[in-house]
Design a protein around this motif. Structure first.
Motif, PDB file in Angstrom:
ATOM      1  N   GLU A  60      39.044 -14.850  46.503  1.00 21.67           N
ATOM      2  CA  GLU A  60      38.077 -14.186  45.618  1.00 21.67           C
ATOM      3  C   GLU A  60      38.251 -14.592  44.165  1.00 21.67           C
ATOM      4  OE1 GLU A  60      36.640  -9.706  44.388  1.00 21.67           O
ATOM      5  OE2 GLU A  60      37.885  -9.978  46.158  1.00 21.67           O
ATOM      6  N   ALA A  61      39.454 -14.973  43.774  1.00 17.83           N
ATOM      7  CA  ALA A  61      39.695 -15.382  42.389  1.00 17.83           C
ATOM      8  C   ALA A  61      38.898 -16.638  42.035  1.00 17.83           C
ATOM      9  CB  ALA A  61      41.182 -15.628  42.171  1.00 17.83           C
ATOM     10  N   ALA A  62      38.491 -17.394  43.032  1.00 20.32           N
ATOM     11  CA  ALA A  62      37.724 -18.615  42.778  1.00 20.32           C
ATOM     12  C   ALA A  62      36.351 -18.310  42.193  1.00 20.32           C
ATOM     13  CB  ALA A  62      37.576 -19.415  44.064  1.00 20.32           C
ATOM     14  N   THR A  63      35.833 -17.113  42.402  1.00 23.20           N
ATOM     15  CA  THR A  63      34.512 -16.780  41.858  1.00 23.20           C
ATOM     16  C   THR A  63      34.550 -16.660  40.342  1.00 23.20           C
ATOM     17  OG1 THR A  63      34.895 -14.412  42.135  1.00 23.20           O
ATOM     18  CG2 THR A  63      33.818 -15.589  43.964  1.00 23.20           C
ATOM     19  N   ARG A  64      35.745 -16.530  39.777  1.00 24.74           N
ATOM     20  CA  ARG A  64      35.885 -16.435  38.318  1.00 24.74           C
ATOM     21  C   ARG A  64      36.448 -17.714  37.704  1.00 24.74           C
ATOM     22  NH1 ARG A  64      37.536 -11.863  40.716  1.00 24.74           N
ATOM     23  NH2 ARG A  64      39.741 -12.360  40.595  1.00 24.74           N
ATOM     24  N   ASP A  65      36.675 -18.724  38.521  1.00 19.59           N
ATOM     25  CA  ASP A  65      37.248 -19.979  38.049  1.00 19.59           C
ATOM     26  C   ASP A  65      36.120 -20.962  37.727  1.00 19.59           C
ATOM     27  OD1 ASP A  65      39.146 -21.933  37.434  1.00 19.59           O
ATOM     28  OD2 ASP A  65      39.275 -22.618  39.504  1.00 19.59           O
ATOM     29  N   ALA A  66      36.106 -21.474  36.498  1.00 23.72           N
ATOM     30  CA  ALA A  66      35.038 -22.376  36.058  1.00 23.72           C
ATOM     31  C   ALA A  66      35.046 -23.685  36.855  1.00 23.72           C
ATOM     32  CB  ALA A  66      35.171 -22.669  34.567  1.00 23.72           C
ATOM     33  N   ASP A  67      36.233 -24.210  37.184  1.00 19.40           N
ATOM     34  CA  ASP A  67      36.310 -25.458  37.952  1.00 19.40           C
ATOM     35  C   ASP A  67      35.709 -25.273  39.345  1.00 19.40           C
ATOM     36  OD1 ASP A  67      37.528 -26.841  35.885  1.00 19.40           O
ATOM     37  OD2 ASP A  67      39.564 -26.368  36.579  1.00 19.40           O
ATOM     38  N   CYS A  68      35.972 -24.120  39.953  1.00 19.66           N
ATOM     39  CA  CYS A  68      35.426 -23.864  41.287  1.00 19.66           C
ATOM     40  C   CYS A  68      33.909 -23.702  41.232  1.00 19.66           C
ATOM     41  CB  CYS A  68      36.069 -22.611  41.891  1.00 19.66           C
ATOM     42  SG  CYS A  68      37.801 -22.854  42.327  1.00 19.66           S
ATOM     43  N   LEU A  69      33.429 -23.048  40.212  1.00 20.35           N
ATOM     44  CA  LEU A  69      31.977 -22.871  40.086  1.00 20.35           C
ATOM     45  C   LEU A  69      31.280 -24.221  39.931  1.00 20.35           C
ATOM     46  CD1 LEU A  69      31.852 -19.725  37.771  1.00 20.35           C
ATOM     47  CD2 LEU A  69      31.407 -19.833  40.224  1.00 20.35           C
ATOM     48  N   SER A  70      31.875 -25.120  39.133  1.00 21.67           N
ATOM     49  CA  SER A  70      31.253 -26.434  38.970  1.00 21.67           C
ATOM     50  C   SER A  70      31.380 -27.268  40.246  1.00 21.67           C
ATOM     51  CB  SER A  70      31.856 -27.175  37.777  1.00 21.67           C
ATOM     52  OG  SER A  70      33.212 -27.486  38.022  1.00 21.67           O
ATOM     53  N   ALA A  71      32.500 -27.134  40.960  1.00 18.42           N
ATOM     54  CA  ALA A  71      32.662 -27.862  42.222  1.00 18.42           C
ATOM     55  C   ALA A  71      31.645 -27.378  43.250  1.00 18.42           C
ATOM     56  CB  ALA A  71      34.082 -27.691  42.756  1.00 18.42           C
ATOM     57  N   TRP A  72      31.413 -26.084  43.330  1.00 19.72           N
ATOM     58  CA  TRP A  72      30.416 -25.548  44.257  1.00 19.72           C
ATOM     59  C   TRP A  72      29.018 -26.038  43.897  1.00 19.72           C
ATOM     60  CZ3 TRP A  72      32.896 -20.119  43.786  1.00 19.72           C
ATOM     61  CH2 TRP A  72      33.989 -20.038  44.650  1.00 19.72           C
ATOM     62  N   ALA A  73      28.732 -26.089  42.586  1.00 18.64           N
ATOM     63  CA  ALA A  73      27.414 -26.566  42.156  1.00 18.64           C
ATOM     64  C   ALA A  73      27.226 -28.038  42.543  1.00 18.64           C
ATOM     65  CB  ALA A  73      27.257 -26.378  40.652  1.00 18.64           C
ATOM     66  N   GLU A  74      28.266 -28.839  42.356  1.00 14.95           N
ATOM     67  CA  GLU A  74      28.162 -30.262  42.707  1.00 14.95           C
ATOM     68  C   GLU A  74      28.023 -30.436  44.221  1.00 14.95           C
ATOM     69  OE1 GLU A  74      30.671 -34.415  42.320  1.00 14.95           O
ATOM     70  OE2 GLU A  74      31.258 -32.706  41.075  1.00 14.95           O
ATOM     71  N   SER A  75      28.770 -29.647  44.978  1.00 15.98           N
ATOM     72  CA  SER A  75      28.677 -29.712  46.436  1.00 15.98           C
ATOM     73  C   SER A  75      27.289 -29.309  46.910  1.00 15.98           C
ATOM     74  CB  SER A  75      29.734 -28.807  47.066  1.00 15.98           C
ATOM     75  OG  SER A  75      29.596 -28.763  48.448  1.00 15.98           O
ATOM     76  N   ARG A  76      26.739 -28.281  46.313  1.00 11.63           N
ATOM     77  CA  ARG A  76      25.394 -27.825  46.665  1.00 11.63           C
ATOM     78  C   ARG A  76      24.365 -28.908  46.342  1.00 11.63           C
ATOM     79  NH1 ARG A  76      25.609 -23.337  44.051  1.00 11.63           N
ATOM     80  NH2 ARG A  76      24.847 -24.227  42.121  1.00 11.63           N
ATOM     81  N   ASP A  77      24.527 -29.557  45.178  1.00  9.50           N
ATOM     82  CA  ASP A  77      23.601 -30.626  44.802  1.00  9.50           C
ATOM     83  C   ASP A  77      23.688 -31.809  45.763  1.00  9.50           C
ATOM     84  OD1 ASP A  77      22.622 -29.175  42.683  1.00  9.50           O
ATOM     85  OD2 ASP A  77      23.907 -30.138  41.182  1.00  9.50           O
TER      86      ASP A  77
END
Length: 94
Positions: A60-77
């Motif tokens: 759950e801590a990953a939802t507040r991590d900026a690196d994880c948010l950008s990695a998820w966005a790149e994966s989604r793209d």
């Protein structure tokens, strides 16, 4: 036909089925032995996948991590086939 003849006929049919099943099984095993498998290829190192694994471990801590948010966005793209929009120039830049 008497019963003796029926018993002999049944035995012959049973033996014929058993031999046929054995031949089919043996030929199938030979076919699988002839099939060659492709050599296992080593996957290329993907930094995005490594980051996603790290984020998975964070829970759950990953939802507040900026690196994880950008990695998820790149994966989604990547998944959706979207190309990232070019960054807008900042005021005063040219």
């Amino acid at each position: 036909m008497d019963s003796k003849m029926l018993v002999r006929l049944g035995a012959v049919i049973f033996v014929a089925i058993a031999i046929t099943a054995t031949v089919i099984e043996l030929t199938r095993q030979e076919d699988t032995a002839r099939v060659r498998t492709a050599p296992q290829l080593q996957p290329t190192a993907d930094p995005l996948q490594a980051m996603l694994r790290r984020c998975q471990g964070l829970g759950e801590a990953a939802t507040r991590d900026a690196d994880c948010l950008s990695a998820w966005a790149e994966s989604r793209d990547r998944f959706l086939g979207n190309t990232p929009a070019p960054a807008a120039p900042q005021p005063g830049e040219r």
